[in-house]
Structure formats: C-alpha cells, structure tokens
Enzyme design. Structure first.
Site, PDB file in Angstrom:
ATOM      1  CG  HIS A  66      -0.508   0.020   2.529  1.00  0.00           C
ATOM      2  ND1 HIS A  66      -0.270   1.198   3.201  1.00  0.00           N
ATOM      3  CD2 HIS A  66      -0.189  -0.965   3.388  1.00  0.00           C
ATOM      4  CE1 HIS A  66       0.161   0.912   4.430  1.00  0.00           C
ATOM      5  NE2 HIS A  66       0.224  -0.394   4.565  1.00  0.00           N
ATOM      6  CG  ASP A 180       2.518   0.313   7.832  1.00  0.00           C
ATOM      7  OD1 ASP A 180       2.133  -0.032   6.722  1.00  0.00           O
ATOM      8  OD2 ASP A 180       1.806   0.281   8.864  1.00  0.00           O
ATOM      9  CD  GLU A 212      -3.117  -1.740   5.219  1.00  0.00           C
ATOM     10  OE1 GLU A 212      -3.011  -2.844   5.759  1.00  0.00           O
ATOM     11  OE2 GLU A 212      -2.773  -0.688   5.808  1.00  0.00           O
ATOM     12  CG  HIS A 329       0.261   2.424  12.776  1.00  0.00           C
ATOM     13  ND1 HIS A 329      -1.085   2.181  12.788  1.00  0.00           N
ATOM     14  CD2 HIS A 329       0.742   1.804  11.671  1.00  0.00           C
ATOM     15  CE1 HIS A 329      -1.411   1.429  11.744  1.00  0.00           C
ATOM     16  NE2 HIS A 329      -0.302   1.188  11.059  1.00  0.00           N
TER      17      HIS A 329
HETATM   18 ZN   LIG Z   1       0.834  -1.388   6.340  1.00  0.00          ZN
END
Ligand SMILES: [Zn+2]
Length: 367
Positions: A66, A180, A212, A329
């Site tokens: 993503h 990410d 995503e 995150h």
């Molecule tokens: Zn991810």
C-alpha cells in the site's frame, strides 16, 4: 540491491501520501515502473496497476503493497488560528504531542505545523502521566487567526501527515515516516526489476494500493479487475525483539523476512488471514533452497488488505509476507535493509518457482 532499495525507500518516505491522497506517491512509482519499461495504469479508486506477462500458463500472482500512510485530517479551525483534527487510520494518541507535522496543501505549498504539548512548567502531577485524547489536541501552524490559516490553503478536510523524515541508524537500519508501507513499495519496484530478468515466470500483477490504513479494502477493486489466482501482500510484520514486545512472538529485526501464519482483528473488522497452505509451503521451500532465513508470525491485532482480497471471486489464495518493523504507526518506524533484501530474494525464488503444475487444490493439503 541494498543500495537501490535504500535509495527507493528514502525517496518514498519523504513523499507525503495520507490515505485517499496517494497521488504524489503514485506519480513517483509510475515513473519508477516506466524507467523499467513497465506500463501502468490507475484505477478509479487510485490503485496503480501494472502487469508483467508470464512465460507459461500457471496460476497468476497479484503482488501488492500500500502507498498510503496514516495521519490526521483538519476538523475545525479555531478563531485564534489553532487547528483541531480527526484521526485517519490507527494513529497512536500517546505518540502525538510535540510531533512536527505537514499540512498537505499541494506540492510546493505544504505547511509545517507542531502538535501542541502543554508547557511542562504548568503541567500538574496528574496530567503528566495521562494520554491526551485526540479531540483535545491542537496543531499550531504559526498563524494568529482562522483567516490566515485559510489563506495558507488549510481548510476543513486538509490532509496532515507526520513531517516526512528519514534517519539512518547504525548498521543497516533505517528509521522513518511510513516505513509502513513504503518499504513494501520499494521491495516491489526492486522485485519488478528482478522478475523481468527471469527466464520462466508466472503472470505477475503489481498493485500499489490505496486506503489500506483507512479501511483495509483499497486493493479489493484491483483484485476484482485482475482476478488473480494468488495474492501476496507485502507489508510490515511486528518485530517482537524489544522488552515491551517479547511475549508476543519471535520476530527479530534483522533476522530476515517473515510470513504471517495467522492474523485477526476482532474489534470492528472481524477479519484476518489464514494463509493458503500451498503458499506457506512454496515460500518455506524457496527459503530452504536459497538458504534464506524466514521468520514466522502469528498474532491478533494487525490486519492487511489480504483479509478482503482473499474473499474476491471464488477465493484468492492469499498470504502476508513482510519485513520486521519496530514502533509501528509512530512517527519514526524502524526497519532493517537486510530484511528488505532478503524479502526481495525470497519473493523472486518463490514466485519464480510457480510453474504450470503449481496446485492450489485444498484437498492436497489436509492437516
Ligand atoms: Zn501497512
């Protein structure tokens, strides 16, 4: 290979692309594909799709990573110029105060800001150990009035991301914004390059997906259009080699790529991925043949689009492969370049060994 991945990852981490606003990342990736003479197109949702033709009639593969990242959206502009926000994606409120952020107004016009943290000298004992819920958070972009904020191009709905950063740590490690899943995107480009050099390969679709972090379903439109037999999502795998994560698993940063044997999320999504056994066997065998380490992950709490992609049509054989990542995150996530190189090699060996006889028949895998 390592230097190319480092350079792709660095470029990609410095491009903002909140879920739903992936355009700048997509433009970069489309150019990277075009440099490899691979044509791509964008679907209506925003997924970037390219196909590398196969040399035989075996099952087709959709590889996806993503492009989007989590962040914030402007909810309200106060009369005094301070900005209130809404979360987009799994934003950890604990990690927000005193972060620098970027209001994505447009290329060349983005506006920096700082998430406020109450002056320490005025913080009571009880406040010091309390996480501030995001509705109480505000962003200071340096303006004294709502009029000035609007004049800078910031309005209700404006996307905000962590200020893009890349920090080289010791050894082969990189800390940065949106490891990410820009690291997954970097691996896909490097892999595309390698796949073109294979004498025998299945048909491979490359999908750089959207949204995503928002709803885990962006890649579904691509899967519906492409109708692949196999889907492999490339994304983070939680590293568990820090003291706070030790009981959760055995995934070591720098210990090689990893595959997920089980993922599930009970709060809201009620979904997850139990990989198709033929794919577990395929990548286990590929790792053994190439003498590559392959780590295993099984845990509840994190999901990817593969949960939804596997349900397309009459079912798509799906698996999540990835690279260990720490501090997920947060504004600075950490990955290891050797894991990204290992993941590329593993994918090349695994996908390259899918031939016309490769079977996805469930009845051959009864355990
Ligand atoms: Zn991810």
């Amino acid at each position: 290979m390592k230097d190319r991945i480092r350079s792709l990852l660095t470029d990609l981490m410095l491009i903002p692309g909140l879920s739903g606003y992936e355009g700048r990342v997509r433009r970069y990736l489309a150019e990277a594909l075009s440099d490899l003479d691979i044509t791509s197109h964008t679907d209506r949702l925003g997924n970037l799709v390219a196909t590398i033709d196969g040399t035989h009639q075996g099952p087709s593969v959709m590889l996806f990573a993503h492009m989007d990242q989590l962040g914030l959206v402007v909810r309200k502009i106060e009369a005094n110029g301070l900005v209130r926000v809404e979360r987009l994606g799994g934003v950890p409120e604990r990690a927000l105060p005193s972060q620098s952020v970027l209001f994505c107004v447009g290329p060349g016009r983005d506006v920096p800001g700082v998430i406020a943290n109450k002056s320490h000298h005025a913080t009571s004992q009880e406040e010091k150990y309390r996480v501030l819920p995001y509705p109480q958070i505000y962003i200071d972009a340096g303006f004294d009035s709502a009029t000035d904020v609007l004049a800078a191009g910031i309005d209700v709905g404006t996307p905000i991301v962590y200020a893009p950063k890349m920090v080289e740590l010791g050894g082969q490690r990189i800390a940065g914004t949106a490891v990410d899943d820009r690291a997954g995107c970097a691996v896909m480009i490097e892999l595309a390059h390698a796949l073109l050099g294979l004498r025998r390969r299945p048909r491979v679709h490359l999908v750089f997906s959207v949204q995503e972090e928002f709803n885990l379903r962006g890649a579904v439109t691509a899967a519906q259009a492409l109708a692949p037999d196999i889907a492999v999502q490339l994304d983070i795998i939680l590293a568990t080699d820090t003291p706070d994560m030790a009981a959760r698993g055995e995934v070591r940063l720098g210990g090689g790529p990893a595959m997920s044997l089980y993922s599930f999320h009970g709060r809201g999504t009620l979904n997850g991925t139990i990989p198709h056994p033929a794919l577990v066997q395929l990548f286990d065998n590929a790792a053994a043949r190439e003498k590559l380490p392959l780590q295993r992950s099984a845990h509840i709490g994190a999901l990817t689009d593969s949960s939804y992609v596997q349900l397309v049509g009459a079912g798509v054989a799906a698996i999540d492969l990835g690279f260990p990542t720490r501090y997920t995150h947060s504004s600075l996530e950490v990955c290891d370049l050797t894991d990204l190189v290992g993941l590329t090699r593993l994918l090349l060996a695994g996908i390259g060994s899918i031939d016309a006889t490769f079977s996805l028949d469930r009845d051959e895998f009864i355990s």
